[in-house]
Scaffold this active site. Structure first.
Site, PDB file in Angstrom:
ATOM      1  N   SER A 238     111.967  -7.409 135.562  1.00 45.19           N
ATOM      2  CA  SER A 238     112.788  -7.715 136.677  1.00 45.19           C
ATOM      3  C   SER A 238     114.087  -8.423 135.933  1.00 45.19           C
ATOM      4  O   SER A 238     114.148  -8.639 134.981  1.00 45.19           O
ATOM      5  CB  SER A 238     111.981  -8.799 137.325  1.00 45.19           C
ATOM      6  OG  SER A 238     111.973 -10.025 136.578  1.00 45.19           O
ATOM      7  N   LYS A 239     114.869  -8.846 136.897  1.00 49.90           N
ATOM      8  CA  LYS A 239     116.187  -9.449 136.385  1.00 49.90           C
ATOM      9  C   LYS A 239     115.789 -10.532 135.283  1.00 49.90           C
ATOM     10  O   LYS A 239     116.944 -10.884 134.481  1.00 49.90           O
ATOM     11  CB  LYS A 239     116.752 -10.439 137.674  1.00 49.90           C
ATOM     12  CG  LYS A 239     117.377  -9.419 138.621  1.00 49.90           C
ATOM     13  CD  LYS A 239     118.901 -10.075 139.036  1.00 49.90           C
ATOM     14  CE  LYS A 239     119.392  -9.302 140.160  1.00 49.90           C
ATOM     15  NZ  LYS A 239     119.234  -9.775 141.581  1.00 49.90           N
TER      16      LYS A 239
END
Ligand code: GLU
Length: 463
Positions: A238-239
């Site tokens: 994810s980010k």
């Protein structure tokens, strides 16, 4: 049967490597099978979809060279079609209006939780014939109440879901807008998709989608739910792990083929081959061979592969990418021979095009800055004396090419009874501004006689 695959991203976050990998698998499989690859932007969630995310999808696919045979389609432009299918399902009785209010559904849910049951819609409005004044209904799909759905997944094998576990899904909201799972079904049906390749976070949607397809009289496609890419800590990438927009890889100087090669090898292998050209990937890839274990993203390996691709690619094919990187640091060049020469000279010591552009700036600027440390070390009185001789020798060369330059410098070193380094280092600092460059003969040959001599003159003039 022609294979039809699709990539169907939601533009709610910026396309990153996880999405790119499903796009790649879909694209590769279509190419491999001589089929069709469709791009479909699933933008029905108007609040969370952004234009920026759509742009990254389109530009990203373009940069990656994953051209679609059809599309991009946008779901927001297909509302009339969804309405038509909804009306057909209502008429056929495979969908029904539900007038339950939010309060009623909340109360039902609480009772179920209190009884330790799994919260689900119990089909209260299934047999209702009359509208309820003052309530705008939603539309629900009439899911079969008995039996099971078996997903014959190419990656996970057979996965069975009991219909009793699947309640009647809302397929249109009370304002009439269709919901996500329904749009996917209509699109896959209308677009003739034969193979749905997507992240395995969608596996739980699949039995519902299969039931709806069946209700619409359409055979389900083949499904392949591919594992997620994990971050180094084992959680879904994810980010937080720096899972950035795919365009960031362009900016960082990766070749699209290297990124694709890296991603294809996550969860798929072909003997012990690591480096694949695009053509080799197409020839070898089979969605049936993707395994179900999730794999972790490894930036080091991506860098290694990028360099492998830089070294193996035709220099001419790398030129546009190097030019784009050079532009980012304010250098323009359309000298094809110079650009190709620089690529060949630099690719063994650069893992990315960004690094290559940075290391090669001196080839493309009129004036170089000389690193003071390198100057202090190599442009000493002895160094300058050597340069005076070098300048005279080089200026007299009949041909300006690497072998001629090489033998001239060797002859000088021999005559002076020193190693080549004593000559090459001051020369390198004078013409490149630093103590690191490709072999000096190649560097000078690429620079050209005029510029090389001018740089020597500039250094000698200030002594
Ligand atoms: N739009 C979904 C997503 O971005 C993919 C849906 C699908 O492939 O069926 O996760």
């Amino acid at each position: 049967m022609t294979v039809v695959t699709r990539f169907a991203p939601s533009p709610t976050g910026l396309l990153h490597v996880g999405g790119v990998r499903t796009a790649l698998f879909s694209w590769l499989y279509a190419r491999r099978m001589g089929g069709k690859f469709i791009l479909r932007v699933e933008d029905t969630d108007r609040e969370r979809s952004t234009e920026e995310a759509v742009r990254v999808i389109l530009d990203g696919m373009d940069w990656l060279g994953l051209a679609a045979d059809e599309g991009p389609y946008y779901q927001t432009r297909r509302f009339d079609r969804y309405k038509e299918v909804l009306a057909g399902m209502l008429a056929a009785g495979t969908a029904y209006h539900c007038y339950c209010t939010k309060q009623e559904l909340d109360a039902l849910r609480e009772q179920q939780i209190a009884r330790k049951e799994k919260p689900r819609y119990t089909g209260i409005c299934r047999e209702r014939r009359e509208p309820r004044p003052g309530v705008s209904p939603v539309i629900r799909f009439r899911n079969p109440i008995e039996g099971a759905v078996v997903v014959h997944d190419l990656v996970h094998g057979d996965v069975t879901f009991q219909n009793t576990e699947l309640d009647d899904l809302i397929i249109a909201r009370s304002d009439g807008t269709p919901t996500y799972n329904f749009c996917v079904v209509v699109d896959d049906m209308d677009m003739g998709v034969t193979h749905v390749i997507r992240g395995d976070d969608h596996l739980n949607n699949t039995p519902r989608q299969m039931n709806m397809l069946q209700a619409l009289g359409t055979a389900p496609p083949v499904y392949a739910h591919v594992p997620m890419i994990l971050g180094p800590d084992g959680a879904k990438l994810s980010k937080r792990h720096g899972a950035v927009s795919v365009l960031q890889y362009e900016e960082e100087g990766f070749l699209p083929d290297a990124l694709l090669n890296y991603l294809v090898r996550l969860g798929w292998s072909h003997g012990d081959q690591e480096v694949f050209t695009r053509q080799e990937m197409i020839a070898a890839f089979d969605i049936h061979d993707v395994n179900k274990a999730a794999s972790a993203f490894n930036p080091e390996k991506l860098l290694w592969l990028n360099q492998q691709h830089l070294m193996r690619a035709e220099p001419a094919a790398v030129v546009p990418y190097l030019r784009a990187q050079l532009r980012r640091i304010g250098c323009e060049s359309s000298d094809q021979a110079l650009l190709e020469g620089v690529i060949v000279a630099q690719r063994e010591r650069a893992k990315t095009l960004k690094e290559m552009a940075h290391n090669s700036r001196f080839f493309f600027v009129d004036r170089i800055d000389i690193d003071p440390k390198a100057a202090a070390k190599h442009l000493t009185a002895d160094g300058r004396a050597a340069l005076t001789q070098v300048r005279a020798r080089l200026a007299a060369l009949p041909a300006w090419d690497a072998p001629s330059i090489h033998s001239a410098l060797n002859a000088l070193a021999e005559a002076a009874g020193t190693g080549l380094g004593k000559i090459a280092q001051p020369l390198r600092v004078a013409v490149t501004g630093t103590a690191v460059s490709p072999p000096i003969d190649q560097t000078l040959a690429l620079l050209g006689r005029e510029r090389a001599l001018a740089r020597l003159d500039a250094v000698l003039a200030v002594s």
